[in-house]
Design an enzyme around this catalytic site. Structure first.
Site, PDB file in Angstrom:
ATOM      1  N   ASP A 116       3.486 -17.038 -20.692  1.00 49.31           N
ATOM      2  CA  ASP A 116       2.770 -17.924 -21.828  1.00 49.31           C
ATOM      3  C   ASP A 116       2.237 -17.200 -22.917  1.00 49.31           C
ATOM      4  O   ASP A 116       0.955 -17.526 -23.272  1.00 49.31           O
ATOM      5  CB  ASP A 116       1.633 -18.707 -20.755  1.00 49.31           C
ATOM      6  CG  ASP A 116       1.182 -19.844 -21.529  1.00 49.31           C
ATOM      7  OD1 ASP A 116       1.946 -20.522 -22.376  1.00 49.31           O
ATOM      8  OD2 ASP A 116      -0.076 -20.428 -21.425  1.00 49.31           O
TER       9      ASP A 116
ATOM     10  N   HIS B 100     -14.043 -24.055 -21.075  1.00 49.80           N
ATOM     11  CA  HIS B 100     -14.028 -24.573 -19.821  1.00 49.80           C
ATOM     12  C   HIS B 100     -12.496 -24.636 -19.499  1.00 49.80           C
ATOM     13  O   HIS B 100     -11.439 -24.510 -20.192  1.00 49.80           O
ATOM     14  CB  HIS B 100     -14.224 -26.128 -19.608  1.00 49.80           C
ATOM     15  CG  HIS B 100     -15.680 -26.395 -19.909  1.00 49.80           C
ATOM     16  ND1 HIS B 100     -16.803 -25.907 -19.078  1.00 49.80           N
ATOM     17  CD2 HIS B 100     -16.508 -26.542 -21.080  1.00 49.80           C
ATOM     18  CE1 HIS B 100     -17.935 -26.047 -19.410  1.00 49.80           C
ATOM     19  NE2 HIS B 100     -17.814 -26.396 -20.850  1.00 49.80           N
ATOM     20  N   GLY B 101     -12.206 -24.190 -17.982  1.00 50.39           N
ATOM     21  CA  GLY B 101     -10.938 -24.485 -17.341  1.00 50.39           C
ATOM     22  C   GLY B 101     -11.028 -25.452 -16.216  1.00 50.39           C
ATOM     23  O   GLY B 101     -11.964 -26.020 -16.124  1.00 50.39           O
ATOM     24  N   ALA B 102      -9.853 -25.585 -15.528  1.00 42.25           N
ATOM     25  CA  ALA B 102      -9.784 -26.564 -14.399  1.00 42.25           C
ATOM     26  C   ALA B 102     -10.625 -26.280 -13.354  1.00 42.25           C
ATOM     27  O   ALA B 102     -11.564 -27.272 -12.719  1.00 42.25           O
ATOM     28  CB  ALA B 102      -8.412 -26.408 -13.759  1.00 42.25           C
ATOM     29  N   PHE B 103     -10.955 -25.007 -13.177  1.00 46.16           N
ATOM     30  CA  PHE B 103     -11.883 -24.456 -12.137  1.00 46.16           C
ATOM     31  C   PHE B 103     -12.887 -23.683 -12.386  1.00 46.16           C
ATOM     32  O   PHE B 103     -13.534 -23.005 -11.658  1.00 46.16           O
ATOM     33  CB  PHE B 103     -10.905 -23.794 -10.931  1.00 46.16           C
ATOM     34  CG  PHE B 103      -9.929 -24.792 -10.245  1.00 46.16           C
ATOM     35  CD1 PHE B 103     -10.175 -25.760  -9.447  1.00 46.16           C
ATOM     36  CD2 PHE B 103      -8.524 -24.668 -10.886  1.00 46.16           C
ATOM     37  CE1 PHE B 103      -9.317 -26.615  -8.899  1.00 46.16           C
ATOM     38  CE2 PHE B 103      -7.489 -25.568 -10.414  1.00 46.16           C
ATOM     39  CZ  PHE B 103      -8.057 -26.540  -9.358  1.00 46.16           C
ATOM     40  N   GLY B 104     -13.081 -23.139 -13.795  1.00 50.24           N
ATOM     41  CA  GLY B 104     -14.010 -22.300 -14.189  1.00 50.24           C
ATOM     42  C   GLY B 104     -14.359 -22.356 -15.635  1.00 50.24           C
ATOM     43  O   GLY B 104     -13.679 -23.338 -16.379  1.00 50.24           O
ATOM     44  N   LYS B 105     -14.915 -21.399 -16.173  1.00 49.82           N
ATOM     45  CA  LYS B 105     -15.468 -21.391 -17.350  1.00 49.82           C
ATOM     46  C   LYS B 105     -15.759 -19.997 -17.796  1.00 49.82           C
ATOM     47  O   LYS B 105     -15.863 -19.040 -17.147  1.00 49.82           O
ATOM     48  CB  LYS B 105     -17.018 -22.147 -17.581  1.00 49.82           C
ATOM     49  CG  LYS B 105     -18.141 -21.594 -16.777  1.00 49.82           C
ATOM     50  CD  LYS B 105     -19.291 -22.508 -16.757  1.00 49.82           C
ATOM     51  CE  LYS B 105     -20.210 -21.819 -15.883  1.00 49.82           C
ATOM     52  NZ  LYS B 105     -21.562 -22.705 -16.114  1.00 49.82           N
ATOM     53  N   VAL B 106     -15.759 -19.969 -19.446  1.00 49.75           N
ATOM     54  CA  VAL B 106     -15.974 -18.412 -19.791  1.00 49.75           C
ATOM     55  C   VAL B 106     -17.373 -18.858 -20.721  1.00 49.75           C
ATOM     56  O   VAL B 106     -17.507 -19.505 -21.480  1.00 49.75           O
ATOM     57  CB  VAL B 106     -14.998 -18.085 -20.640  1.00 49.75           C
ATOM     58  CG1 VAL B 106     -15.193 -16.875 -21.569  1.00 49.75           C
ATOM     59  CG2 VAL B 106     -13.572 -18.000 -19.836  1.00 49.75           C
TER      60      VAL B 106
END
Length: 1379
Positions: free
Chosen positions: A1049, A866-872
């Protein structure tokens, strides 16, 4: 060889052939002194006959070498002894001129038995023909006391009509009577005839039943009788003759020859055998006879035996069998070899071609050998069973039969062996694979489409032809009209297929739909090289028929594509208005849209919940065929749209209630197949509630000319009616007053005094209303506003003047073309303060025909991160690599409720991924799902082993510093490094994509992976693996740098591990515009990856490729510490930053070597221009990887180990590494023998320099472990601290930043670093390397505060992207967290 004929015919054929032969000599026959045909002498008289001729002569008389044949005579070849008289009756005499040869026959004391034919013939001419080569006369020796001259003999009677009784007489004019056992037979000249030279001919039936017959005559009243003729009835028919062995006989010198000649004859038949063979003159053969009388026939055999055969015995052997009336003949050849031998050769050449589907193909080989050898056929070294003949036949030819076949012939007794090979090429008629799968026939109007034909055939078709025709029916014809070859090539087609005419070749000029391109290439799919042709259509506008045609020399195949264009996706859909979740009381309209060409009989149903279970409560299997059993039919309004040929069935539900929630089904029927199809739509009715406000309005104090914004946020999905009131008067949208978000937001620009008052927000629906109010107070005067207006107008005029001036200047300067803008990453080329990133992404293209992937072929699986605004999400993609295989991929998507800006950011990231291209060491783009009616998804490669940081930590216990070097490992490493060098040398003329593809091909064909996929978890981690990981990351970063991409990064958590030990870089910050997006300005809880950031990035906000090099050095530290966190035990605070600026660095990790640590220190150089480029790092690590594999024994010497001697250096470089560096410009093989391995802090910074005969090492590097820090605690928010210590509290960072501003910014020449960065120091490149600074120009980002460009900001704290921020694209951990 067999001959069968009757004896008269045989003799006649022989006479005719001999006559033809003799006629070629042009000779005259001999002449006799006696001219009459019959000559009479008395007994006791002397007979003298003279014969003259042109050649040597010889005589023949009764009983000696002659046989009468119907008035023409032939003689036996062997002379017999003269039956009468003594001595030789033949004497030579004197010839004449024309007839020089003469021979006289003198017969004294003649007797009655001397009666008969006397022949004179040419001695040395085999053909003895009366009147040509011979002459004769019949002599009667008259003896009245012996009128008959026959001896007792057997008279054979056959099935002939007449029989001659050979009663020969010495007196020509006698009256002879035949005496049988029952009667007297007198000649009547009708059926019974007398001939004084042959005897009496009588009908066979007259004497058949008698035991004997006898001839009688009367002379002077005295009766004379001949000898008895014993009657013997015999068969005259010969059935068959066989000569064994039947085939030609082959023997070696000294072996024994046995031939058996067998005749099957009529019962009681007599047969005389005669052999003709090469050694007959010397009578070498032994001939034996056998006879077997059976019930129905007689079997007679003649056996010829020849011992110890020689070369003289080879030739034709003939057996002749005759019974007087019929003759049979059989022949065979006998071949005699001196010694055993084997000869083999091709009959039709070394290459044989066949076509797949043929009934059989023969591999012909001509073999001549004796004795017969053993035959064995091999294919690819494997024995083919049940093939023991010289020629092999393959039935039902298929493609797998192609290959090299070898015939091995062996004679084990004598040790002979021969081999011969044939190449079988199986040609395969072309076959289009898309015909085997169902392809769509309905295409959306105004959408780009790609039609593909994948063809396989041998030989591969060189060209795939595309044709089209207008949309109209075609007549059908039967496949039976095709020839056999086409039938074999089209077995998968139906019995009937359309036959269409008026086809036209597809071209860009003459096409009903605009054509973008026609591309053909060869692709390796499912283990075969297949030819792929793609017809890219820019825009589907008109329905048509397309056809691709593939052909080679053995066949042809074609695919007919019905390209029907419709406005309905997939030809059948359901739409709902206003939404699928209507609010109670709204009017709902359901539209069932179907393509009228494909479907008919549209019908609406509503599922009954009570009928969806059986009597036992089990759920029913819903089937479109019986939907009417568990659903209620509903009436709709059918509409047709002539322009699009679509049918729509409208179902209107007015004032929908909660009870009408449920599943609604639309049923259609296919016009061709008559099959029914159904779509289901669930309608969820939302209950209408009294509106609720999320928060109330608050009072506002504002200055004149400022702007204010008030929000009336409503809770719930349905936005009710919202109205704004000022002092109880309705607020309407005018200039300066804006209402947005369904009136939820009220904005007032440039507030004036009359804008002050009481503002009320009223939210109402059918259930009721709710209100919220606030007071707005305006401070200041409007006079100031007038002054500001004047200033603004003046500023605007000046700005317009300068803008026109700039336009004139730029018109005279060559601007980069639009195509040039696409070649690089635009945020690097243009200043980001001038052109925002989202504007640059607008220039980047998205080719949907190349990258668009259907959602229905993507099966989503578990969530990887999960990310802040999406997912994989892990997903299975079917045919994403242009094949029918299923491949595991990673799908990146936004979460539900994503805003338009977030979707735009993800689309921008997709475009930049396409622009950057593919590379082996980068997580590559595979496709995307961007079409409407579904989530936006970016499909990338799936790396099954997760991120490198976690993987290294799990492998600590199994780490093995060294392993036994194998030739395979050395060859692999050499191949990988050489491939990289070749790519880098040819980079000026080759695209990165081509290099990438060539490297992949090189890897798959010539280099075996270091570890197999299944063994990656079980195999121990070695030093070669760590160096290989570092080398691959450097290679990937070199590629990103070449594409003008800055990572920002780079860390082990953002490196993924895939199959075959391949690492891939992910989360390279592609779509982050840190200069325009306010979410990236540092806020109270911002998280910065300080441990990986370069000093200029921390203090000056400068991000360049060289700052990525610094992060690469920290990544090396992570790799060679096996996943440890950088700066262990060090607290990230103000003291850390100060010592960081002064040049303090990390100590060497536990598992590193001196060479690797020197690379780390060179990456951590304070001056960015003095750091190596990624191209330098690729070369250095490539050399180090080769040396590490080539060393013998232990090649790993940890820096932390202590040694017994101060002289033990820790730079273990083999002597073989000291080579000329003309080709390898960046050599890292340097020794520091003057340093002991345990003094790791004495490692030179950034490296050691070899000069003259001595080695100099510069000053020591200060490390955090050597000089412990003073622990100072600062108060911070709880969420600012993490276990890894990778972030710094905002308040503390602000204090450091303020101090940094006062000191004048970060510099590599601070007062505390003079000793560390003296002029004598040198980096890893040595004297032969150029300055690193030359690689950095044109790639530095400057912020608005310290850079060359200026930007006014009160905050003045624009920071790099933080992990907790809200970027327009997905967060940096978006990829890494999935693993």
């Amino acid at each position: 060889m067999k001959r069968v004929c009757t004896l008269p015919l045989w003799l006649w054929l022989g006479i005719v052939s001999e006559a033809d032969l003799v006629s070629s000599y042009s000779m005259t026959p001999p002449t006799l002194s006696i001219t009459e045909e019959e000559h009479i002498i008395n007994a006791k008289d002397t007979l003298t006959i003279t014969c003259r001729g042109q050649h040597p002569l010889e005589w023949s008389w009764p009983g000696a070498r002659w046989t009468p044949v119907e008035g023409r005579r032939r003689w036996n070849s062997q002379p017999q002894q003269r039956p009468v008289g003594a001595g030789n009756p033949e004497e030579d005499c004197e010839g004449t001129g024309t007839k020089p040869y003469c021979k006289v026959l003198v017969l004294t004391e003649s007797q009655a038995n001397d009666t008969g034919y006397y022949h004179c013939y040419y001695k040395y001419i085999d053909a003895k023909i009366e009147g040509t080569t011979a002459v004769s006369a019949y002599i009667f020796v008259r003896d009245f006391e012996q009128p008959f001259i026959n001896k007792p003999e057997t008279l054979l009677i056959s099935k002939k009509e007449n029989t001659w009784v050979p009663c020969l007489v010495s007196i020509p004019d006698l009256n002879v009577t035949l005496i049988s056992q029952n009667s007297l037979i007198h000649p009547d000249r009708k059926t019974i005839f007398w001939d004084n030279k042959k005897g009496m001919q009588v009908p066979t039936q007259l004497i058949r039943d008698s035991l004997f017959v006898q001839c009688e005559t009367v002379i002077d009243n005295k009766v004379f009788k001949s000898n008895f003729f014993i009657i013997h009835i015999a068969g005259i028919e010969l059935y068959d003759i066989q000569l064994y062995p039947k085939k030609a006989m082959e023997l070696l010198v000294g072996e024994k020859l046995v031939l058996n000649c067998t005749v099957w004859a009529e019962f009681n038949s007599g047969v005389r055998f005669q052999w003709t063979y090469p050694g007959k003159q010397m009578q070498r053969a032994v001939i034996e006879s056998e006879r077997r009388s059976l019930q129905t026939h007689t079997e007679l055999s003649s056996i010829l035996t020849l011992h110890n055969v020689s070369q003289q015995d080879l030739g034709r052997y003939t057996c002749t069998a005759t019974n007087g009336a019929q003759m049979l003949e059989e022949s065979t050849d006998v071949i005699v070899h001196e010694k055993p031998f084997i000869n083999v050769e091709w009959r039709k050449g070394p290459v044989i071609e066949a076509t797949a589907g043929d009934e059989a193909v023969k591999l012909p080989v001509k073999v001549v050998a004796y004795p017969q050898p053993d035959f064995q056929w091999y294919k690819a070294g494997k024995l083919i069973p049940k093939q023991s003949q010289s020629s092999m036949q393959i039935k039902d030819v298929a493609e797998h039969h192609a290959g090299t076949y070898t015939l091995v012939l062996r004679n084990r007794l004598v040790g002979l062996e021969k081999r011969i090979s044939l190449q079988l090429i199986v040609n395969v008629p072309p076959r289009i694979h898309e015909k085997e799968t169902s392809s769509p026939s309905i295409y959306s109007r105004r959408s780009p489409q790609a039609l593909t034909c994948t063809v396989y055939g041998i030989p591969a078709p060189e060209v795939i032809q595309w044709q089209w025709r207008p949309w109209m029916p075609c007549r059908m014809f039967s496949r039976r009209s095709l020839n056999s070859r086409h039938r074999a090539a089209r077995r998968h087609q139906r019995d009937r297929m359309p036959e269409c005419k008026d086809w036209k070749d597809v071209s860009r000029q003459d096409a009903v739909n605009p054509i973008e391109s026609i591309d053909t290439w060869v692709e390796f799919v499912e283990g075969r090289n297949k030819t792929v042709s793609k017809l890219a259509i820019q825009e589907a506008n008109v329905s048509a028929m397309y056809k691709c045609i593939a052909s080679n020399k053995v066949g042809r195949d074609e695919r007919l594509i019905y390209f029907y264009v419709t406005t309905i996706p997939d030809g059948f859909e359901i739409e709902s208005q206003p939404s699928e979740e209507p609010i109670e009381g709204q009017d709902l309209q359901l539209s069932c849209n179907a393509d009228n060409y494909t479907y008919e009989n549209l019908q609406w149903y509503r599922l009954n919940l009570s009928k969806l279970h059986d009597e036992e409560g089990n759920p029913l299997v819903l089937d479109c065929k019986n939907v009417h059993h568990y659903a209620t039919k509903m009436q709709g309004e059918l509409r047709f749209q002539p322009d699009s040929n679509d049918a729509t069935l409208l179902l209107t539900i007015p004032n929908i209630s909660l009870g009408e929630e449920g599943d609604y089904v639309c049923e259609v029927q296919n016009r061709k197949t008559r099959e029914k199809h159904c779509h289901k739509k669930y309608i969820s009715v939302q209950a209408l509630e009294i509106p609720r406000l999320k928060q109330n309005l608050t009072d506002i104090w504002v200055n004149v000319s400022d702007s204010i914004e008030m929000r009336c946020k409503v809770d719930g999905n349905h936005v009710p009616d919202i109205s704004w009131y000022k002092d109880e008067k309705l607020v309407e949208e005018v200039s300066g007053i804006d209402l947005a978000d369904f009136n939820q937001r009220l904005s007032i620009q440039r507030v004036r005094e009359e804008d002050a008052g009481l503002y009320l927000c009223s939210v109402c629906n059918a259930k009721g209303c709710v209100n919220s109010s606030a007071s707005v107070s305006v401070e200041g005067s409007d006079d100031k506003t007038n002054v500001e207006i004047v200033i603004l107008i003046g500023t605007g005029v000046i700005a317009v003047f300068f803008w026109i001036l700039l336009i004139i200047i730029f018109c005279n300067i060559k601007r980069p073309a639009h195509a040039d803008i696409k070649t690089g990453y635009l945020s690097i080329i243009m200043d980001p303060g001038e052109v925002p990133l989202e504007e640059q992404c607008a220039y980047l293209p998205y080719d949907s025909s190349k990258w668009e992937f259907p959602r229905d072929r993507l099966r989503l699986g578990k969530v990887l991160g999960h990310g802040a605004f999406g997912k994989v999400v892990e997903a299975s993609a079917f045919g994403i690599n242009k094949s029918n295989s299923c491949e595991t991929v990673a799908a990146k998507m936004l979460k539900e409720g994503a805003t338009a800006s977030e979707q735009k950011a993800l689309m921008s990231e997709l475009k930049i991924l396409i622009h950057i291209g593919n590379h082996l060491n980068v997580v590559n783009l595979l496709g995307a799902c961007t079409k409407p009616n579904g989530p936006l998804m970016v499909i990338v490669e799936f790396c099954k082993y997760g991120n490198l940081s976690n993987y290294l930590r799990t492998k600590r216990e199994g780490f093995s510093p060294y392993r036994e070097k194998s030739p395979r490992l050395r060859i692999q490493v050499q191949s990988i490094v050489e491939a990289v060098r070749a790519d880098r040398r040819s980079r000026s003329g080759t695209s990165d994509s081509a290099i990438f593809n060539r490297f992949l091909m090189h890897k798959s064909q010539t280099v075996q992976p270091i570890q197999e996929v299944d063994d990656l978890w079980q195999s121990p981690l070695t030093m070669e693996d760590l160096i290989c990981y570092s080398f691959q990351v450097a290679r990937g970063m070199e590629f990103l740098a070449s594409r003008k991409c800055i990572h920002r990064d780079l860390a082990a958590r953002n490196i993924l591990l895939s199959e075959n030990n391949v690492v891939k870089i992910c989360d390279f910050g592609l779509a982050r515009d840190i200069y325009k997006d306010p979410d990236y300005v540092r806020k109270g809880s911002a998280r910065l990856p300080l441990k990986w950031m370069a000093p200029e990035s921390i203090f000056d906000k400068v991000y360049t490729t060289q700052s990525d090099v610094w992060s690469f050095g920290v990544l090396l530290w992570e790799i060679f510490s096996l996943g440890a966190s950088p700066y262990p035990g060090v607290q990230i605070n103000e003291e850390f930053c100060q010592r960081f600026k002064d040049g303090t660095r990390m100590r060497a990790p536990e598992y590193t070597t001196a060479e690797i640590y020197r690379i780390m220190l060179s990456c951590w150089h304070g001056d960015p221009k003095e750091r190596p480029t990624f191209s330098d790092l690729v070369e250095i690590l490539g050399n180090l990887l080769q040396e590490n594999v080539q060393q013998e024994g232990k090649d790993y010497i940890p820096l932390n180990d202590s040694h017994s001697s101060e002289d033990d250096g820790f730079s273990q470089v083999p002597s073989s590494a000291q080579q000329n560096s003309d080709e390898e410009d960046f050599d890292m093989r340097i020794r520091c023998h003057s340093l002991a391995a345990r003094y790791y802090n004495c490692v030179s910074f950034p490296g050691c320099l070899t000069g003259g005969n001595q080695i100099r090492c510069s000053s020591r590097i200060k490390t955090f472990e050597e000089f412990p820090m003073t622990h100072t605690m600062y108060k911070a928010h709880p969420d600012n601290q993490t276990d890894s210590g990778m972030v710094l509290a905002s308040e503390e960072f602000e204090r450091i930043e303020n101090r940094h501003r006062k000191e004048g910014g970060f510099s590599s020449k601070g007062p505390n670093r003079t000793a560390e960065l003296s002029a004598e120091q040198s980096d890893l490149r040595g004297r032969c390397r150029p300055s690193y600074g030359s690689q950095v120009g044109g790639q530095t980002f400057y912020n608005s505060e310290y850079g060359e460009l200026s930007e006014h900001s009160e905050d003045r704290s624009c920071t790099p992207p933080a992990e907790g921020a809200s970027p327009p694209a997905l967060h940096a951990s978006f990829f890494s967290e999935q693993y």
